[in-house]
Design a protein around this motif. Structure first.
Motif, PDB file in Angstrom:
ATOM      1  N   PRO A   6       0.832  -1.212   0.000  1.00 26.16           N
ATOM      2  CA  PRO A   6       0.000   0.000   0.000  1.00 26.16           C
ATOM      3  C   PRO A   6       0.854   1.244   0.000  1.00 26.16           C
ATOM      4  CG  PRO A   6       0.066  -0.979   2.177  1.00 26.16           C
ATOM      5  CD  PRO A   6       0.787  -1.926   1.250  1.00 26.16           C
ATOM      6  N   GLU A   7       0.344   2.306  -0.648  1.00 28.90           N
ATOM      7  CA  GLU A   7       1.104   3.549  -0.719  1.00 28.90           C
ATOM      8  C   GLU A   7       0.904   4.409   0.511  1.00 28.90           C
ATOM      9  OE1 GLU A   7       3.306   4.421  -2.890  1.00 28.90           O
ATOM     10  OE2 GLU A   7       3.082   2.600  -4.031  1.00 28.90           O
ATOM     11  N   THR A   8      -0.370   4.645   0.877  1.00 30.29           N
ATOM     12  CA  THR A   8      -0.624   5.579   1.977  1.00 30.29           C
ATOM     13  C   THR A   8      -1.553   5.022   3.031  1.00 30.29           C
ATOM     14  OG1 THR A   8      -2.464   6.567   0.754  1.00 30.29           O
ATOM     15  CG2 THR A   8      -0.290   7.571   0.496  1.00 30.29           C
ATOM     16  N   GLU A   9      -2.213   3.904   2.770  1.00 29.23           N
ATOM     17  CA  GLU A   9      -3.215   3.409   3.715  1.00 29.23           C
ATOM     18  C   GLU A   9      -2.539   2.899   4.972  1.00 29.23           C
ATOM     19  OE1 GLU A   9      -6.663  -0.050   3.987  1.00 29.23           O
ATOM     20  OE2 GLU A   9      -5.572   0.328   2.127  1.00 29.23           O
ATOM     21  N   PRO A  10      -2.906   3.410   6.157  1.00 30.61           N
ATOM     22  CA  PRO A  10      -2.305   2.944   7.410  1.00 30.61           C
ATOM     23  C   PRO A  10      -2.624   1.479   7.655  1.00 30.61           C
ATOM     24  CG  PRO A  10      -3.523   4.989   7.721  1.00 30.61           C
ATOM     25  CD  PRO A  10      -3.889   4.454   6.372  1.00 30.61           C
ATOM     26  N   ILE A 165      11.060  -1.114  -0.179  1.00 32.48           N
ATOM     27  CA  ILE A 165      11.273   0.335  -0.236  1.00 32.48           C
ATOM     28  C   ILE A 165       9.991   1.016  -0.709  1.00 32.48           C
ATOM     29  CG2 ILE A 165      12.563   2.184  -1.372  1.00 32.48           C
ATOM     30  CD1 ILE A 165      14.951   0.261  -1.512  1.00 32.48           C
ATOM     31  N   VAL A 166       9.487   1.958   0.076  1.00 26.55           N
ATOM     32  CA  VAL A 166       8.326   2.755  -0.302  1.00 26.55           C
ATOM     33  C   VAL A 166       8.752   3.844  -1.272  1.00 26.55           C
ATOM     34  CG1 VAL A 166       6.486   4.236   0.572  1.00 26.55           C
ATOM     35  CG2 VAL A 166       7.212   2.251   1.903  1.00 26.55           C
ATOM     36  N   ARG A 167       9.780   4.592  -0.925  1.00 27.81           N
ATOM     37  CA  ARG A 167      10.374   5.581  -1.818  1.00 27.81           C
ATOM     38  C   ARG A 167      11.723   5.975  -1.253  1.00 27.81           C
ATOM     39  NH1 ARG A 167       7.741  11.521  -0.760  1.00 27.81           N
ATOM     40  NH2 ARG A 167       7.401  11.355   1.487  1.00 27.81           N
ATOM     41  N   TYR A 232      15.679   6.724   2.790  1.00 24.91           N
ATOM     42  CA  TYR A 232      14.679   5.716   2.437  1.00 24.91           C
ATOM     43  C   TYR A 232      13.490   5.762   3.392  1.00 24.91           C
ATOM     44  CZ  TYR A 232      18.376   3.520  -0.355  1.00 24.91           C
ATOM     45  OH  TYR A 232      19.367   3.274  -1.260  1.00 24.91           O
ATOM     46  N   GLU A 233      12.300   5.556   2.838  1.00 25.51           N
ATOM     47  CA  GLU A 233      11.133   5.138   3.589  1.00 25.51           C
ATOM     48  C   GLU A 233      10.922   3.665   3.250  1.00 25.51           C
ATOM     49  OE1 GLU A 233       7.888   7.672   2.486  1.00 25.51           O
ATOM     50  OE2 GLU A 233       8.381   9.172   4.014  1.00 25.51           O
ATOM     51  N   TRP A 234      10.699   2.839   4.268  1.00 27.79           N
ATOM     52  CA  TRP A 234      10.601   1.414   3.997  1.00 27.79           C
ATOM     53  C   TRP A 234       9.589   0.750   4.927  1.00 27.79           C
ATOM     54  CZ3 TRP A 234      12.284  -2.434   7.553  1.00 27.79           C
ATOM     55  CH2 TRP A 234      12.944  -1.934   8.686  1.00 27.79           C
ATOM     56  N   GLY A 235       9.103  -0.423   4.516  1.00 29.39           N
ATOM     57  CA  GLY A 235       8.186  -1.219   5.308  1.00 29.39           C
ATOM     58  C   GLY A 235       8.636  -2.665   5.325  1.00 29.39           C
ATOM     59  N   ALA A 256       3.203   1.430  13.943  1.00 25.24           N
ATOM     60  CA  ALA A 256       1.875   1.366  14.549  1.00 25.24           C
ATOM     61  C   ALA A 256       0.998   2.542  14.134  1.00 25.24           C
ATOM     62  CB  ALA A 256       2.001   1.308  16.068  1.00 25.24           C
ATOM     63  N   ASN A 257       1.610   3.699  13.820  1.00 24.35           N
ATOM     64  CA  ASN A 257       0.829   4.872  13.408  1.00 24.35           C
ATOM     65  C   ASN A 257       0.596   4.911  11.900  1.00 24.35           C
ATOM     66  OD1 ASN A 257       3.335   5.486  12.449  1.00 24.35           O
ATOM     67  ND2 ASN A 257       3.624   7.339  13.663  1.00 24.35           N
ATOM     68  N   GLY A 258       0.958   3.852  11.185  1.00 26.14           N
ATOM     69  CA  GLY A 258       0.722   3.779   9.752  1.00 26.14           C
ATOM     70  C   GLY A 258       1.828   4.358   8.900  1.00 26.14           C
ATOM     71  N   GLN A 259       2.782   5.060   9.513  1.00 25.63           N
ATOM     72  CA  GLN A 259       3.869   5.637   8.737  1.00 25.63           C
ATOM     73  C   GLN A 259       4.936   4.589   8.435  1.00 25.63           C
ATOM     74  OE1 GLN A 259       5.548   9.408   9.656  1.00 25.63           O
ATOM     75  NE2 GLN A 259       3.772  10.134  10.793  1.00 25.63           N
ATOM     76  N   PRO A 260       5.650   4.747   7.314  1.00 29.58           N
ATOM     77  CA  PRO A 260       6.760   3.841   7.036  1.00 29.58           C
ATOM     78  C   PRO A 260       7.931   4.117   7.980  1.00 29.58           C
ATOM     79  CG  PRO A 260       6.690   5.595   5.413  1.00 29.58           C
ATOM     80  CD  PRO A 260       5.468   5.767   6.261  1.00 29.58           C
ATOM     81  N   PHE A 261       8.843   3.174   8.073  1.00 30.33           N
ATOM     82  CA  PHE A 261      10.100   3.406   8.779  1.00 30.33           C
ATOM     83  C   PHE A 261      10.984   4.290   7.905  1.00 30.33           C
ATOM     84  CE2 PHE A 261       8.531  -0.816   9.956  1.00 30.33           C
ATOM     85  CZ  PHE A 261       8.388  -0.649  11.318  1.00 30.33           C
ATOM     86  N   ARG A 262      11.897   5.033   8.528  1.00 30.00           N
ATOM     87  CA  ARG A 262      12.772   5.933   7.759  1.00 30.00           C
ATOM     88  C   ARG A 262      14.209   5.794   8.233  1.00 30.00           C
ATOM     89  NH1 ARG A 262       8.103   9.084   8.852  1.00 30.00           N
ATOM     90  NH2 ARG A 262       6.887   9.439   6.950  1.00 30.00           N
ATOM     91  N   VAL A 263      15.122   5.692   7.269  1.00 27.88           N
ATOM     92  CA  VAL A 263      16.549   5.613   7.559  1.00 27.88           C
ATOM     93  C   VAL A 263      17.282   6.350   6.447  1.00 27.88           C
ATOM     94  CG1 VAL A 263      16.893   3.423   6.318  1.00 27.88           C
ATOM     95  CG2 VAL A 263      18.424   4.024   8.217  1.00 27.88           C
ATOM     96  N   THR A 264      18.443   6.904   6.739  1.00 27.63           N
ATOM     97  CA  THR A 264      19.178   7.677   5.744  1.00 27.63           C
ATOM     98  C   THR A 264      20.675   7.545   5.973  1.00 27.63           C
ATOM     99  OG1 THR A 264      19.466   9.873   4.759  1.00 27.63           O
ATOM    100  CG2 THR A 264      19.151   9.785   7.137  1.00 27.63           C
TER     101      THR A 264
END
Length: 295
Positions: A6-10, A165-167, A232-235, A256-264
């Motif tokens: 999914p792109e944006t759905e929590p 990878i989400v984006r 990166y945003e990733w799931g 848990a809040n629907g957001q992807p994980f983020r690392v850079t």
């Protein structure tokens, strides 16, 4: 059949269930833990012991067998009903803890109000909410723990658990914040480099082996994700097989809040730098401008 993430759905994350130590629930394997758990009932004194006839034993055996078949049919019907209503085959609880010394990078700067909040030593919740608003990414490496739970009476085979990878984009160079030091079920590990998203050692999958989950059974998978070249945003993608169909499906999970994980990866310098890991004291202070991050 593999679904696209999914792109944006929590993604709703259920609360973690308590662990069970002395019994296996969901089957006929309830183990007695010690002799004190067993009560022996004797015949009254002087009363003859009655012997059960083979016919009686046969009747009891047939009743037990019919009951076992009926339970199996109920389990199959329950799974079919869950499938019909689109209930998830797997659920997951994901956790990523912010620790002392962790650094976060973001493309912009904090507002005046946010800067004032940081000076007042925000709570853990206030800090993480502020970082989420700016899509702050963990610098270099992050750890995520995922607890998977089977939701069918039929066995769900976990074939692989891997990041997706989400984006992605260039390294953020706006603000770097480091968390300062203050005064005072089996587990499996998955390690991935998002710059080169392939299993290490020439393997075909990230998970060391397949995992079979019955209803209510759980397994813990710990991710260690690295990034050096980009943001990166990733799931998390779980590849599984169900009903012995021979086809694989995928379930996708985020925070848990629907957001992807983020690392850079780490930029050479940042417009604003907050706190060095060796700093002591209360609150967050600007320690430099147009400088490398302290970590």
């Amino acid at each position: 059949m593999t679904r696209h993430p999914p792109e944006t759905e929590p993604v709703e994350q259920p609360a973690a269930a308590p662990s069970l130590h002395h019994a296996t629930v969901g089957g006929n394997n309830v183990q007695i833990t010690s002799a004190r758990d067993v009560t022996v009932v004797s015949e009254p004194a002087g009363r003859p012991v009655r012997r059960r006839s083979p016919v009686w034993l046969l009747v009891v055996g047939v009743v037990l067998a019919v009951g076992a078949v009926a339970f199996g049919e109920r389990s199959t019907l329950a799974d079919a009903a869950q499938d019909a209503f689109g209930a998830p085959v797997l659920t997951a609880v994901t956790t990523s803890i912010v620790n002392v010394g962790d650094s976060f990078a973001m493309p912009d700067e904090f507002s005046t109000a946010e800067h004032a909040l940081l000076l007042r030593a925000p709570s853990y919740r206030q800090l993480t909410e502020t970082l989420f608003r700016h899509h702050a990414a963990r610098l270099g490496t992050m750890n995520v723990v995922t607890v998977l739970r089977g939701r069918r009476h039929g066995v769900v085979r976990i074939i692989d658990v891997r990041p997706y990878i989400v984006r992605s984009g260039p390294l953020p160079t706006g603000t770097c914040l480091t968390i300062p030091a203050q005064g005072g079920g089996e587990e499996y590990e998955v390690e991935a480099d998002l710059d080169h998203l392939n299993p290490r050692g020439g393997r075909s999958r990230f998970l060391p082996k397949s995992i079979d989950l019955a209803y209510g059974e759980r397994v813990t998978v710990e991710f260690t994700v690295h990034a050096k070249n980009r943001w990166y945003e990733w799931g998390i993608e779980v590849v599984y097989a169900y009903k012995d169909s021979g086809e694989t499906e995928s379930a996708f999970f985020r925070q848990a809040n629907g957001q992807p994980f983020r690392v850079t990866g780490k930029a050479p310098r940042y417009s604003v730098v907050y706190n060095d890991p060796s700093s002591l004291g209360v609150g967050y202070r600007i320690t430099g401008r147009n400088q490398p991050c302290g970590r």
